[in-house]
Scaffold this motif. Structure first.
Motif, PDB file in Angstrom:
ATOM      1  N   MET A   7      18.913 -39.654 -15.054  1.00  0.00           N
ATOM      2  CA  MET A   7      19.984 -40.330 -14.329  1.00  0.00           C
ATOM      3  C   MET A   7      20.186 -41.757 -14.830  1.00  0.00           C
ATOM      4  O   MET A   7      21.317 -42.256 -14.892  1.00  0.00           O
ATOM      5  CB  MET A   7      19.664 -40.346 -12.828  1.00  0.00           C
ATOM      6  CG  MET A   7      19.747 -38.988 -12.145  1.00  0.00           C
ATOM      7  SD  MET A   7      21.373 -38.199 -12.379  1.00  0.00           S
ATOM      8  CE  MET A   7      20.980 -37.001 -13.651  1.00  0.00           C
ATOM      9  N   LEU A   8      19.089 -42.426 -15.198  1.00  0.00           N
ATOM     10  CA  LEU A   8      19.200 -43.782 -15.734  1.00  0.00           C
ATOM     11  C   LEU A   8      19.999 -43.774 -17.032  1.00  0.00           C
ATOM     12  O   LEU A   8      20.840 -44.658 -17.264  1.00  0.00           O
ATOM     13  CB  LEU A   8      17.805 -44.360 -15.971  1.00  0.00           C
ATOM     14  CG  LEU A   8      17.752 -45.781 -16.547  1.00  0.00           C
ATOM     15  CD1 LEU A   8      18.457 -46.776 -15.625  1.00  0.00           C
ATOM     16  CD2 LEU A   8      16.290 -46.198 -16.771  1.00  0.00           C
ATOM     17  N   LEU A   9      19.772 -42.771 -17.881  1.00  0.00           N
ATOM     18  CA  LEU A   9      20.555 -42.634 -19.108  1.00  0.00           C
ATOM     19  C   LEU A   9      22.035 -42.490 -18.797  1.00  0.00           C
ATOM     20  O   LEU A   9      22.889 -43.134 -19.434  1.00  0.00           O
ATOM     21  CB  LEU A   9      20.067 -41.417 -19.904  1.00  0.00           C
ATOM     22  CG  LEU A   9      20.911 -41.052 -21.136  1.00  0.00           C
ATOM     23  CD1 LEU A   9      20.841 -42.151 -22.197  1.00  0.00           C
ATOM     24  CD2 LEU A   9      20.458 -39.718 -21.721  1.00  0.00           C
ATOM     25  N   HIS A  10      22.368 -41.682 -17.803  1.00  0.00           N
ATOM     26  CA  HIS A  10      23.769 -41.479 -17.442  1.00  0.00           C
ATOM     27  C   HIS A  10      24.393 -42.763 -16.904  1.00  0.00           C
ATOM     28  O   HIS A  10      25.539 -43.091 -17.227  1.00  0.00           O
ATOM     29  CB  HIS A  10      23.882 -40.363 -16.410  1.00  0.00           C
ATOM     30  CG  HIS A  10      23.660 -39.007 -16.995  1.00  0.00           C
ATOM     31  ND1 HIS A  10      23.557 -37.867 -16.224  1.00  0.00           N
ATOM     32  CD2 HIS A  10      23.520 -38.592 -18.272  1.00  0.00           C
ATOM     33  CE1 HIS A  10      23.359 -36.826 -17.017  1.00  0.00           C
ATOM     34  NE2 HIS A  10      23.336 -37.245 -18.254  1.00  0.00           N
ATOM     35  N   VAL A  11      23.660 -43.491 -16.075  1.00  0.00           N
ATOM     36  CA  VAL A  11      24.178 -44.752 -15.535  1.00  0.00           C
ATOM     37  C   VAL A  11      24.475 -45.719 -16.678  1.00  0.00           C
ATOM     38  O   VAL A  11      25.546 -46.345 -16.732  1.00  0.00           O
ATOM     39  CB  VAL A  11      23.181 -45.379 -14.538  1.00  0.00           C
ATOM     40  CG1 VAL A  11      23.590 -46.812 -14.199  1.00  0.00           C
ATOM     41  CG2 VAL A  11      23.101 -44.540 -13.267  1.00  0.00           C
ATOM     42  N   ARG A  12      23.528 -45.843 -17.597  1.00  0.00           N
ATOM     43  CA  ARG A  12      23.728 -46.755 -18.722  1.00  0.00           C
ATOM     44  C   ARG A  12      24.886 -46.314 -19.597  1.00  0.00           C
ATOM     45  O   ARG A  12      25.671 -47.152 -20.085  1.00  0.00           O
ATOM     46  CB  ARG A  12      22.445 -46.841 -19.538  1.00  0.00           C
ATOM     47  CG  ARG A  12      21.341 -47.638 -18.834  1.00  0.00           C
ATOM     48  CD  ARG A  12      20.025 -47.544 -19.576  1.00  0.00           C
ATOM     49  NE  ARG A  12      19.035 -48.449 -18.983  1.00  0.00           N
ATOM     50  CZ  ARG A  12      17.727 -48.393 -19.235  1.00  0.00           C
ATOM     51  NH1 ARG A  12      17.258 -47.465 -20.078  1.00  0.00           N
ATOM     52  NH2 ARG A  12      16.899 -49.238 -18.664  1.00  0.00           N
ATOM     53  N   GLN A  13      25.023 -45.012 -19.808  1.00  0.00           N
ATOM     54  CA  GLN A  13      26.104 -44.496 -20.641  1.00  0.00           C
ATOM     55  C   GLN A  13      27.463 -44.831 -20.035  1.00  0.00           C
ATOM     56  O   GLN A  13      28.367 -45.293 -20.730  1.00  0.00           O
ATOM     57  CB  GLN A  13      25.964 -42.988 -20.818  1.00  0.00           C
ATOM     58  CG  GLN A  13      27.054 -42.381 -21.690  1.00  0.00           C
ATOM     59  CD  GLN A  13      26.976 -40.870 -21.765  1.00  0.00           C
ATOM     60  OE1 GLN A  13      26.261 -40.221 -21.003  1.00  0.00           O
ATOM     61  NE2 GLN A  13      27.714 -40.293 -22.701  1.00  0.00           N
ATOM     62  N   VAL A  14      27.602 -44.616 -18.738  1.00  0.00           N
ATOM     63  CA  VAL A  14      28.869 -44.879 -18.069  1.00  0.00           C
ATOM     64  C   VAL A  14      29.181 -46.370 -18.069  1.00  0.00           C
ATOM     65  O   VAL A  14      30.330 -46.787 -18.290  1.00  0.00           O
ATOM     66  CB  VAL A  14      28.842 -44.332 -16.629  1.00  0.00           C
ATOM     67  CG1 VAL A  14      30.032 -44.836 -15.833  1.00  0.00           C
ATOM     68  CG2 VAL A  14      28.837 -42.813 -16.655  1.00  0.00           C
ATOM     69  N   ARG A  15      28.160 -47.197 -17.875  1.00  0.00           N
ATOM     70  CA  ARG A  15      28.402 -48.632 -17.776  1.00  0.00           C
ATOM     71  C   ARG A  15      28.704 -49.267 -19.130  1.00  0.00           C
ATOM     72  O   ARG A  15      29.333 -50.324 -19.198  1.00  0.00           O
ATOM     73  CB  ARG A  15      27.200 -49.319 -17.143  1.00  0.00           C
ATOM     74  CG  ARG A  15      26.900 -48.819 -15.743  1.00  0.00           C
ATOM     75  CD  ARG A  15      25.960 -49.715 -15.011  1.00  0.00           C
ATOM     76  NE  ARG A  15      26.651 -50.913 -14.574  1.00  0.00           N
ATOM     77  CZ  ARG A  15      26.086 -51.875 -13.844  1.00  0.00           C
ATOM     78  NH1 ARG A  15      24.825 -51.767 -13.472  1.00  0.00           N
ATOM     79  NH2 ARG A  15      26.770 -52.924 -13.484  1.00  0.00           N
ATOM     80  N   GLU A  16      28.265 -48.638 -20.199  1.00  0.00           N
ATOM     81  CA  GLU A  16      28.532 -49.171 -21.531  1.00  0.00           C
ATOM     82  C   GLU A  16      29.964 -48.902 -21.979  1.00  0.00           C
ATOM     83  O   GLU A  16      30.445 -49.505 -22.935  1.00  0.00           O
ATOM     84  CB  GLU A  16      27.557 -48.564 -22.547  1.00  0.00           C
ATOM     85  CG  GLU A  16      26.140 -49.120 -22.432  1.00  0.00           C
ATOM     86  CD  GLU A  16      25.155 -48.346 -23.296  1.00  0.00           C
ATOM     87  OE1 GLU A  16      25.584 -47.375 -23.957  1.00  0.00           O
ATOM     88  OE2 GLU A  16      23.968 -48.706 -23.286  1.00  0.00           O
ATOM     89  N   LEU A  17      30.633 -48.002 -21.304  1.00  0.00           N
ATOM     90  CA  LEU A  17      32.000 -47.647 -21.668  1.00  0.00           C
ATOM     91  C   LEU A  17      32.959 -48.184 -20.622  1.00  0.00           C
ATOM     92  O   LEU A  17      32.736 -48.004 -19.427  1.00  0.00           O
ATOM     93  CB  LEU A  17      32.148 -46.132 -21.756  1.00  0.00           C
ATOM     94  CG  LEU A  17      31.219 -45.410 -22.738  1.00  0.00           C
ATOM     95  CD1 LEU A  17      31.391 -43.912 -22.591  1.00  0.00           C
ATOM     96  CD2 LEU A  17      31.502 -45.836 -24.160  1.00  0.00           C
ATOM     97  N   ASP A  18      34.018 -48.837 -21.045  1.00  0.00           N
ATOM     98  CA  ASP A  18      35.004 -49.247 -20.053  1.00  0.00           C
ATOM     99  C   ASP A  18      35.870 -48.032 -19.694  1.00  0.00           C
ATOM    100  O   ASP A  18      35.833 -46.997 -20.352  1.00  0.00           O
ATOM    101  CB  ASP A  18      35.854 -50.423 -20.537  1.00  0.00           C
ATOM    102  CG  ASP A  18      36.692 -50.099 -21.760  1.00  0.00           C
ATOM    103  OD1 ASP A  18      37.201 -48.959 -21.851  1.00  0.00           O
ATOM    104  OD2 ASP A  18      36.840 -50.983 -22.620  1.00  0.00           O
TER     105      ASP A  18
END
Length: 288
Positions: free
Chosen positions: A189-200
């Motif tokens: 889940m942490l990977l998914h959070v970071r992935q979403v936040r890195e993309l506008d």
């Protein structure tokens, strides 16, 4: 309710536990995509009203629920992987419709942008194309708690933010589930959070313009995190988008009270059945 359970191989040779609730009176199938930290069990109420109308397919991501035991040494997967898993399941079960909840909407829209041949419509609930200040704050806290694997903090955070309008019984069940997950699930889940936040929003939602099937976005009136106003920005991106706002309801919609369940059921059934009628007329016209 009769169910057929199986484990199937999909993208990257991952094993997915699936549950099919068959309906012998129809050939149409809807597949449900759950949100982060949730399993297919979160769709219990949805199955009750969908199964009398469709064949219904549930599944757990390879790192969650009943699928986890079949993938003991798997590498972490991103949202693109989840989209490819969904596309494989759509083909395998010959699905006609998709219903996704919350962050399950990311993988669903990525999959629909590939224009799977069979899919005729999709419902996406509690999701929006922007990360507003409320969601940014939630993700800040979630990222910190997930990184330290603070189980109590994660459970408390969800109940006090996106789960604020849940009944107390659901909050207790939610806390027990979320605070007892494996460390690997928190890392995923942490990977998914970071992935979403890195993309506008413009980047990770740019695929939506490629989706050609009708979409219904369902959001709760009281949901500050994926608000109805934010969801309506999809109208600029999706060529065939409709919107339903569920009154006196937050992020978890039909789980929050009986009237919300009835309103969500009415919106979802009306949309999916209208698609069935249009498809039926098209087949008759071709036959003529």
């Amino acid at each position: 309710m009769y169910a057929e359970k199986s484990v199937v191989r999909v993208h990257r040779d991952l094993k997915i536990h699936t549950t099919l609730y068959p309906n012998p009176r129809t050939s149409e199938t809807v597949i449900l995509v759950n949100g982060s930290l949730a399993t297919s069990a979160s769709f219990n109420q949805s199955v009750r009203y969908l199964q009398p109308l469709f064949n219904v397919v549930l599944f757990d991501q390879p790192y969650q629920g009943q699928s986890r035991q079949y993938n003991p040494a798997m590498a972490m997967i991103d949202k693109q992987d989840e989209a490819l898993i969904l596309l494989d399941l759509i083909d395998l079960f010959r699905a006609d419709h998709v219903l996704a909840f919350s962050w399950g909407g990311v993988a669903t829209l990525l999959a629909l942008a590939q224009r799977p041949e069979r899919i005729r419509s999709a419902v996406i609930s509690s999701f929006s194309p922007v990360l507003n200040p409320a969601m940014q704050g939630y993700l800040d806290c979630a990222q910190q708690s997930l990184a330290t694997c603070d189980r109590q903090a994660i459970g408390k955070l969800i109940n006090e933010t996106i789960g604020e309008h849940l009944p107390s019984l659901f909050k207790r069940c939610n806390f027990r589930h979320v605070s007892s997950l494996e460390e690997f699930e928190y890392a995923q889940m942490l990977l998914h959070v970071r992935q979403v936040r890195e993309l506008d929003s413009a980047q990770y939602m740019s695929c939506v313009g490629n989706v050609k099937v009708p979409l219904l976005f369902v959001n709760g009136e009281w949901d500050h995190y994926t608000s109805p106003a934010d969801a309506r920005q999809f109208s600029k991106l999706a060529p065939q988008s409709e919107f339903a706002t569920i009154a006196h309801t937050g992020h978890f919609l039909e789980m929050e009270h009986k009237t919300a369940l009835q309103d969500v059921q009415g919106a979802v059934e009306g949309f999916l059945l209208r698609g069935r009628s249009v498809a039926g007329h098209a087949r008759l016209a071709m036959a003529g």
